[in-house]
Motif scaffolding. Sequence first.
Motif, PDB file in Angstrom:
ATOM      1  N   LYS A  75      22.667  -9.535 -40.605  1.00 26.89           N
ATOM      2  CA  LYS A  75      21.428  -9.554 -41.390  1.00 26.89           C
ATOM      3  C   LYS A  75      21.409  -8.401 -42.404  1.00 26.89           C
ATOM      4  O   LYS A  75      21.088  -8.594 -43.582  1.00 26.89           O
ATOM      5  N   VAL A  76      21.793  -7.215 -41.970  1.00 30.00           N
ATOM      6  CA  VAL A  76      21.844  -6.040 -42.853  1.00 30.00           C
ATOM      7  C   VAL A  76      22.838  -6.274 -43.989  1.00 30.00           C
ATOM      8  O   VAL A  76      22.559  -5.988 -45.157  1.00 30.00           O
ATOM      9  N   LEU A  77      24.015  -6.805 -43.642  1.00 33.57           N
ATOM     10  CA  LEU A  77      25.043  -7.058 -44.652  1.00 33.57           C
ATOM     11  C   LEU A  77      24.590  -8.116 -45.660  1.00 33.57           C
ATOM     12  O   LEU A  77      24.866  -7.998 -46.853  1.00 33.57           O
ATOM     13  N   LYS A  78      23.877  -9.136 -45.177  1.00 37.19           N
ATOM     14  CA  LYS A  78      23.386 -10.185 -46.077  1.00 37.19           C
ATOM     15  C   LYS A  78      22.382  -9.618 -47.075  1.00 37.19           C
ATOM     16  O   LYS A  78      22.451  -9.920 -48.278  1.00 37.19           O
ATOM     17  N   VAL A  79      21.465  -8.805 -46.604  1.00 37.25           N
ATOM     18  CA  VAL A  79      20.461  -8.201 -47.489  1.00 37.25           C
ATOM     19  C   VAL A  79      21.158  -7.352 -48.554  1.00 37.25           C
ATOM     20  O   VAL A  79      20.839  -7.443 -49.746  1.00 37.25           O
ATOM     21  N   ARG A  80      22.126  -6.554 -48.144  1.00 43.83           N
ATOM     22  CA  ARG A  80      22.858  -5.702 -49.093  1.00 43.83           C
ATOM     23  C   ARG A  80      23.657  -6.562 -50.076  1.00 43.83           C
ATOM     24  O   ARG A  80      23.704  -6.276 -51.267  1.00 43.83           O
ATOM     25  N   PHE A  81      24.274  -7.616 -49.569  1.00 47.85           N
ATOM     26  CA  PHE A  81      25.047  -8.535 -50.400  1.00 47.85           C
ATOM     27  C   PHE A  81      24.162  -9.129 -51.501  1.00 47.85           C
ATOM     28  O   PHE A  81      24.544  -9.154 -52.669  1.00 47.85           O
ATOM     29  N   GLU A  82      22.987  -9.601 -51.117  1.00 50.48           N
ATOM     30  CA  GLU A  82      22.077 -10.222 -52.075  1.00 50.48           C
ATOM     31  C   GLU A  82      21.499  -9.214 -53.062  1.00 50.48           C
ATOM     32  O   GLU A  82      21.254  -9.544 -54.226  1.00 50.48           O
ATOM     33  N   LYS A  83      21.299  -8.004 -52.621  1.00 51.61           N
ATOM     34  CA  LYS A  83      20.722  -6.951 -53.467  1.00 51.61           C
ATOM     35  C   LYS A  83      21.731  -6.435 -54.500  1.00 51.61           C
ATOM     36  O   LYS A  83      21.338  -5.948 -55.553  1.00 51.61           O
ATOM     37  N   ASN A  84      23.012  -6.522 -54.203  1.00 48.61           N
ATOM     38  CA  ASN A  84      24.051  -5.929 -55.051  1.00 48.61           C
ATOM     39  C   ASN A  84      25.050  -6.975 -55.531  1.00 48.61           C
ATOM     40  O   ASN A  84      26.257  -6.807 -55.403  1.00 48.61           O
ATOM     41  N   TYR A  85      24.532  -8.030 -56.110  1.00 49.19           N
ATOM     42  CA  TYR A  85      25.367  -9.146 -56.541  1.00 49.19           C
ATOM     43  C   TYR A  85      26.463  -8.721 -57.517  1.00 49.19           C
ATOM     44  O   TYR A  85      27.540  -9.304 -57.543  1.00 49.19           O
ATOM     45  N   ASN A  86      26.219  -7.678 -58.303  1.00 45.09           N
ATOM     46  CA  ASN A  86      27.216  -7.204 -59.280  1.00 45.09           C
ATOM     47  C   ASN A  86      28.525  -6.770 -58.622  1.00 45.09           C
ATOM     48  O   ASN A  86      29.562  -6.742 -59.273  1.00 45.09           O
ATOM     49  N   ARG A  87      28.520  -6.472 -57.340  1.00 48.05           N
ATOM     50  CA  ARG A  87      29.730  -6.027 -56.640  1.00 48.05           C
ATOM     51  C   ARG A  87      30.641  -7.198 -56.257  1.00 48.05           C
ATOM     52  O   ARG A  87      31.802  -6.989 -55.925  1.00 48.05           O
ATOM     53  N   GLU A  93      26.969   2.178 -45.531  1.00 51.36           N
ATOM     54  CA  GLU A  93      26.423   1.044 -46.269  1.00 51.36           C
ATOM     55  C   GLU A  93      27.533   0.114 -46.786  1.00 51.36           C
ATOM     56  O   GLU A  93      27.680  -0.099 -47.989  1.00 51.36           O
ATOM     57  N   PRO A  94      28.331  -0.466 -45.873  1.00 55.90           N
ATOM     58  CA  PRO A  94      29.441  -1.326 -46.305  1.00 55.90           C
ATOM     59  C   PRO A  94      28.956  -2.569 -47.042  1.00 55.90           C
ATOM     60  O   PRO A  94      27.907  -3.120 -46.724  1.00 55.90           O
ATOM     61  N   ASP A  95      29.753  -2.970 -48.029  1.00 55.20           N
ATOM     62  CA  ASP A  95      29.443  -4.172 -48.795  1.00 55.20           C
ATOM     63  C   ASP A  95      30.750  -4.813 -49.242  1.00 55.20           C
ATOM     64  O   ASP A  95      31.774  -4.140 -49.381  1.00 55.20           O
ATOM     65  N   VAL A  96      30.705  -6.114 -49.481  1.00 50.79           N
ATOM     66  CA  VAL A  96      31.873  -6.847 -49.979  1.00 50.79           C
ATOM     67  C   VAL A  96      32.114  -6.423 -51.423  1.00 50.79           C
ATOM     68  O   VAL A  96      31.192  -6.442 -52.243  1.00 50.79           O
ATOM     69  N   VAL A  97      33.361  -6.059 -51.734  1.00 52.51           N
ATOM     70  CA  VAL A  97      33.690  -5.666 -53.101  1.00 52.51           C
ATOM     71  C   VAL A  97      34.791  -6.525 -53.708  1.00 52.51           C
ATOM     72  O   VAL A  97      35.024  -6.468 -54.909  1.00 52.51           O
ATOM     73  N   ASP A  98      35.477  -7.332 -52.889  1.00 52.16           N
ATOM     74  CA  ASP A  98      36.569  -8.134 -53.419  1.00 52.16           C
ATOM     75  C   ASP A  98      36.988  -9.188 -52.408  1.00 52.16           C
ATOM     76  O   ASP A  98      36.586  -9.148 -51.238  1.00 52.16           O
ATOM     77  N   TYR A  99      37.814 -10.112 -52.874  1.00 50.48           N
ATOM     78  CA  TYR A  99      38.399 -11.140 -52.023  1.00 50.48           C
ATOM     79  C   TYR A  99      39.882 -11.224 -52.370  1.00 50.48           C
ATOM     80  O   TYR A  99      40.253 -11.279 -53.545  1.00 50.48           O
ATOM     81  N   ASP A 100      40.729 -11.209 -51.356  1.00 45.98           N
ATOM     82  CA  ASP A 100      42.173 -11.292 -51.551  1.00 45.98           C
ATOM     83  C   ASP A 100      42.605 -12.727 -51.291  1.00 45.98           C
ATOM     84  O   ASP A 100      42.618 -13.186 -50.149  1.00 45.98           O
TER      85      ASP A 100
END
Length: 187
Positions: A17-29, A61-68
């Motif tokens: 849930k925490v990761l989803k909120v951060r993901f949605e808040k920081n779409y530019n990443r 505050e980990p967030d997705v930054v890329d996909y390999d």
Amino acid sequence: MKNKKELSTEQQQEIIKVLKVRFEKNYNRHKDIDWIKVKTKLESNIEKLWSLNEMEQTGGEPDVVDYDNNTNEYIFYDCATESPKGRRSLCYDKEALDSRKEFKPEDSVINKATTMGIELLNEVQYRALQQLGNFDMKTSSWIQTPNEIRKLGGALFADFRYNSVFVYHNSAPSYYAARGFRGSLRV
């Protein structure tokens, strides 16, 4: 439970849930990444979810930054504005820690990262992170140090000042209240 690198079902749901909120808040990443696919990967990699929870609990505050595409892995970085608070005042590695005669810090960066199941950011990754925002404007973060520098007693750290990334050196046994480390994790 923490030593087994396991989370309860409730803890798993909470970190997702925490990761989803951060993901949605920081779409530019992660503009071209689909949260549903990330969530599916997380749910099937419980040990990695534990590591992400550790990153979160220590202030990263980990967030997705890329996909390999080659490995089919999502890449997470610590994206806290400043170096994670729960990972500061650490010398670089065990050798540095053991070399201190007095005023030893609690742990070393390399040991703590290994225990958390994450990798220390290298210089290229640190510079890539800075393309996503301004990080470490008041703090600094240890980064992976080449063996030839480490063998001579040094270690590298980086920060962001004057709209630029700076990479510096210090003796590996040193530690500071405003220096921690940032990690990465592939899921």
